[in-house]
Design an enzyme around this catalytic site. Sequence first.
Site, PDB file in Angstrom:
ATOM      1  N   ALA A  65       0.839  -1.067  -0.254  1.00  0.00           N
ATOM      2  CA  ALA A  65       0.012  -0.130  -0.035  1.00  0.00           C
ATOM      3  C   ALA A  65       0.877   1.338  -0.017  1.00  0.00           C
ATOM      4  O   ALA A  65       1.848   1.257   0.228  1.00  0.00           O
ATOM      5  CB  ALA A  65      -0.809  -0.016   1.121  1.00  0.00           C
ATOM      6  N   GLY A 109       0.677  -4.811   1.072  1.00  0.00           N
ATOM      7  CA  GLY A 109      -0.451  -4.969   0.252  1.00  0.00           C
ATOM      8  C   GLY A 109      -0.399  -5.605  -1.208  1.00  0.00           C
ATOM      9  O   GLY A 109      -1.358  -6.166  -1.926  1.00  0.00           O
ATOM     10  N   GLU A 112      -0.757  -9.317  -0.572  1.00  0.00           N
ATOM     11  CA  GLU A 112      -1.933  -9.466  -0.210  1.00  0.00           C
ATOM     12  C   GLU A 112      -2.959  -9.337  -1.705  1.00  0.00           C
ATOM     13  O   GLU A 112      -3.662 -10.295  -1.802  1.00  0.00           O
ATOM     14  CB  GLU A 112      -2.631  -8.484   0.602  1.00  0.00           C
ATOM     15  CG  GLU A 112      -1.862  -8.768   2.024  1.00  0.00           C
ATOM     16  CD  GLU A 112      -2.064  -7.615   3.045  1.00  0.00           C
ATOM     17  OE1 GLU A 112      -1.774  -6.360   2.781  1.00  0.00           O
ATOM     18  OE2 GLU A 112      -2.711  -7.845   4.239  1.00  0.00           O
ATOM     19  N   GLU A 132       4.944  -5.217   7.082  1.00  0.00           N
ATOM     20  CA  GLU A 132       4.155  -4.150   7.776  1.00  0.00           C
ATOM     21  C   GLU A 132       4.596  -3.970   9.165  1.00  0.00           C
ATOM     22  O   GLU A 132       4.866  -2.554   9.548  1.00  0.00           O
ATOM     23  CB  GLU A 132       2.570  -4.324   7.792  1.00  0.00           C
ATOM     24  CG  GLU A 132       2.072  -4.424   6.475  1.00  0.00           C
ATOM     25  CD  GLU A 132       1.967  -5.353   5.599  1.00  0.00           C
ATOM     26  OE1 GLU A 132       2.653  -6.315   6.048  1.00  0.00           O
ATOM     27  OE2 GLU A 132       0.964  -5.589   4.811  1.00  0.00           O
TER      28      GLU A 132
HETATM   29  C1  HXC Z   1       4.942   4.391  -1.031  1.00  0.00           C
HETATM   30  C2  HXC Z   1       6.997   3.501  -1.748  1.00  0.00           C
HETATM   31  C3  HXC Z   1       6.730   2.096  -1.396  1.00  0.00           C
HETATM   32  C4  HXC Z   1       5.431   1.988  -0.775  1.00  0.00           C
HETATM   33  C5  HXC Z   1       8.507   2.096  -2.481  1.00  0.00           C
HETATM   34  N1  HXC Z   1       8.283   3.278  -2.592  1.00  0.00           N
HETATM   35  N2  HXC Z   1       7.638   1.371  -1.736  1.00  0.00           N
HETATM   36  N3  HXC Z   1       6.067   4.516  -1.949  1.00  0.00           N
HETATM   37  N4  HXC Z   1       4.624   3.249  -0.579  1.00  0.00           N
HETATM   38  N5  HXC Z   1       4.847   0.910  -0.282  1.00  0.00           N
HETATM   39  C6  HXC Z   1       8.891   4.321  -3.301  1.00  0.00           C
HETATM   40  C7  HXC Z   1      10.176   4.696  -2.403  1.00  0.00           C
HETATM   41  O1  HXC Z   1       9.813   5.709  -1.299  1.00  0.00           O
HETATM   42  C8  HXC Z   1      10.935   5.448  -3.565  1.00  0.00           C
HETATM   43  O2  HXC Z   1      10.390   6.733  -4.072  1.00  0.00           O
HETATM   44  C9  HXC Z   1      10.567   4.537  -4.767  1.00  0.00           C
HETATM   45  O3  HXC Z   1       9.657   3.733  -4.394  1.00  0.00           O
HETATM   46  C10 HXC Z   1      11.805   3.434  -4.984  1.00  0.00           C
HETATM   47  O4  HXC Z   1      11.901   2.822  -3.505  1.00  0.00           O
HETATM   48  P1  HXC Z   1      13.474   2.581  -2.916  1.00  0.00           P
HETATM   49  O5  HXC Z   1      13.046   2.410  -1.494  1.00  0.00           O
HETATM   50  O6  HXC Z   1      14.258   3.682  -3.225  1.00  0.00           O
HETATM   51  O7  HXC Z   1      13.980   1.234  -3.978  1.00  0.00           O
HETATM   52  P2  HXC Z   1      14.822   0.117  -3.188  1.00  0.00           P
HETATM   53  O8  HXC Z   1      15.799   0.754  -2.378  1.00  0.00           O
HETATM   54  O9  HXC Z   1      15.157  -0.727  -4.291  1.00  0.00           O
HETATM   55  O10 HXC Z   1      14.074  -0.767  -2.024  1.00  0.00           O
HETATM   56  C11 HXC Z   1      12.842  -1.456  -2.563  1.00  0.00           C
HETATM   57  C12 HXC Z   1      11.871  -1.934  -1.365  1.00  0.00           C
HETATM   58  C13 HXC Z   1      11.736  -0.559  -0.529  1.00  0.00           C
HETATM   59  C14 HXC Z   1      12.709  -2.829  -0.398  1.00  0.00           C
HETATM   60  C15 HXC Z   1      10.670  -2.657  -1.955  1.00  0.00           C
HETATM   61  O11 HXC Z   1      10.950   0.347  -1.542  1.00  0.00           O
HETATM   62  C16 HXC Z   1      10.652  -1.016   0.471  1.00  0.00           C
HETATM   63  O12 HXC Z   1      10.939  -1.458   1.693  1.00  0.00           O
HETATM   64  N6  HXC Z   1       9.426  -0.384   0.381  1.00  0.00           N
HETATM   65  C17 HXC Z   1       8.473  -0.542   1.279  1.00  0.00           C
HETATM   66  C18 HXC Z   1       7.991  -2.174   1.431  1.00  0.00           C
HETATM   67  C19 HXC Z   1       6.645  -1.855   2.403  1.00  0.00           C
HETATM   68  O13 HXC Z   1       7.078  -1.861   3.714  1.00  0.00           O
HETATM   69  N7  HXC Z   1       5.622  -2.302   2.037  1.00  0.00           N
HETATM   70  C20 HXC Z   1       4.501  -2.533   3.182  1.00  0.00           C
HETATM   71  C21 HXC Z   1       3.717  -1.316   3.017  1.00  0.00           C
HETATM   72  S1  HXC Z   1       2.571  -1.353   4.093  1.00  0.00           S
HETATM   73  P3  HXC Z   1      11.307   8.076  -3.644  1.00  0.00           P
HETATM   74  O14 HXC Z   1      10.382   9.189  -4.138  1.00  0.00           O
HETATM   75  O15 HXC Z   1      11.663   8.129  -2.207  1.00  0.00           O
HETATM   76  O16 HXC Z   1      12.526   7.778  -4.463  1.00  0.00           O
HETATM   77  C22 HXC Z   1       1.117  -2.037   3.681  1.00  0.00           C
HETATM   78  C23 HXC Z   1      -0.068  -2.312   4.181  1.00  0.00           C
HETATM   79  C24 HXC Z   1      -1.073  -3.043   3.495  1.00  0.00           C
HETATM   80  O17 HXC Z   1       1.194  -2.518   2.325  1.00  0.00           O
HETATM   81  C25 HXC Z   1      -2.390  -3.078   4.328  1.00  0.00           C
HETATM   82  C26 HXC Z   1      -3.489  -3.077   3.367  1.00  0.00           C
HETATM   83  C27 HXC Z   1      -3.762  -1.587   2.785  1.00  0.00           C
END
Ligand code: HXC
Length: 258
Positions: A65, A109, A112, A132
């Site tokens: 998400a 998400g 999911e 998460e």
């Molecule tokens: C918003 C995101 C994002 C996310 C990545 N980006 N994931 N933006 N929401 N979930 C953005 C980053 O901020 C960045 O933008 C760009 O995408 C590239 O990501 P990087 O982190 O620079 O890439 P990398 O170093 O290759 O790392 C990849 C990654 C990391 C390991 C996937 O991005 C990451 O950990 N992302 C978050 C994963 C996460 O926690 N997902 C769960 C979310 S909670 P900028 O502009 O900064 O360059 C969830 C809850 C669901 O999903 C519940 C139901 C709704």
Amino acid sequence: MPFENIIVETRGQVGLITLNRPKALNALCAALIRELGQALDTFEADAEIGAIVLTGSEKAFAAGADIKEMASKSYMDAYLEDFITNGWERVTKCRKPVIAAVAGYALGGGCEMAMMCDFILAADTAKFGQPEITIGTIPGAGGTQRLTRAVGKSKAMEMVLTGRMMDAAEAERAGLVSRIVPAADLLDETIKVAERIASMSRPIVYMAKEAVNAAFETTLAQGVHLERRLFQSAFATEDQKEGMAAFSEKRSPAFKNR
Ligand code: HXC
């Protein structure tokens, strides 16, 4: 239909939806979820379409998400909009089979969403996880339930409590994905699978999907009962007659979706 966050195409009888927010690794923002719902509505209503493929990019199916969009929500925001019921589960309501073609990250998400599809084909680059907990929350789109049903309690609990990712090989061993294909072949192979499904009798496909899904929602006795009734009702279709006649006559069936 003009979309900003997804690309919608057809390939023969297959509806193809590509998540397309490359700068955010396909993070699932509200606008994307709305567009996805509209695209699914369109394909569901299109008699030419027999199966749907949902995919992302080489680097990410979806990294979750949209954290930036979510970060400042209050409890009351989340409660009043019923975050995430609103729109997210549209994919689970499709009668047409939806196949997830996953390369790269399918996190939070994103994982999911892939699990809401009917099955997952994974590229050898795929990585699945529910991270998460590392950002101070828990899965909210069915992850604790669907991952546990898919891979069992031990592995699901470890992943949800630590945020550890699973690679494609582990995901296949654990039964999360149906199989792994080389990343370069993922989309072609998934479309081939979807075309095969689309070539079957539409009502029989619906019955088969409904019966398998019942395994997740019912007791064994109820599921077997539903399967038997659906199996029996297949004899009311023209396509059952055609399919079995074609077998006897050693020819390909010509299903009419009747
Ligand atoms: C918003 C995101 C994002 C996310 C990545 N980006 N994931 N933006 N929401 N979930 C953005 C980053 O901020 C960045 O933008 C760009 O995408 C590239 O990501 P990087 O982190 O620079 O890439 P990398 O170093 O290759 O790392 C990849 C990654 C990391 C390991 C996937 O991005 C990451 O950990 N992302 C978050 C994963 C996460 O926690 N997902 C769960 C979310 S909670 P900028 O502009 O900064 O360059 C969830 C809850 C669901 O999903 C519940 C139901 C709704």
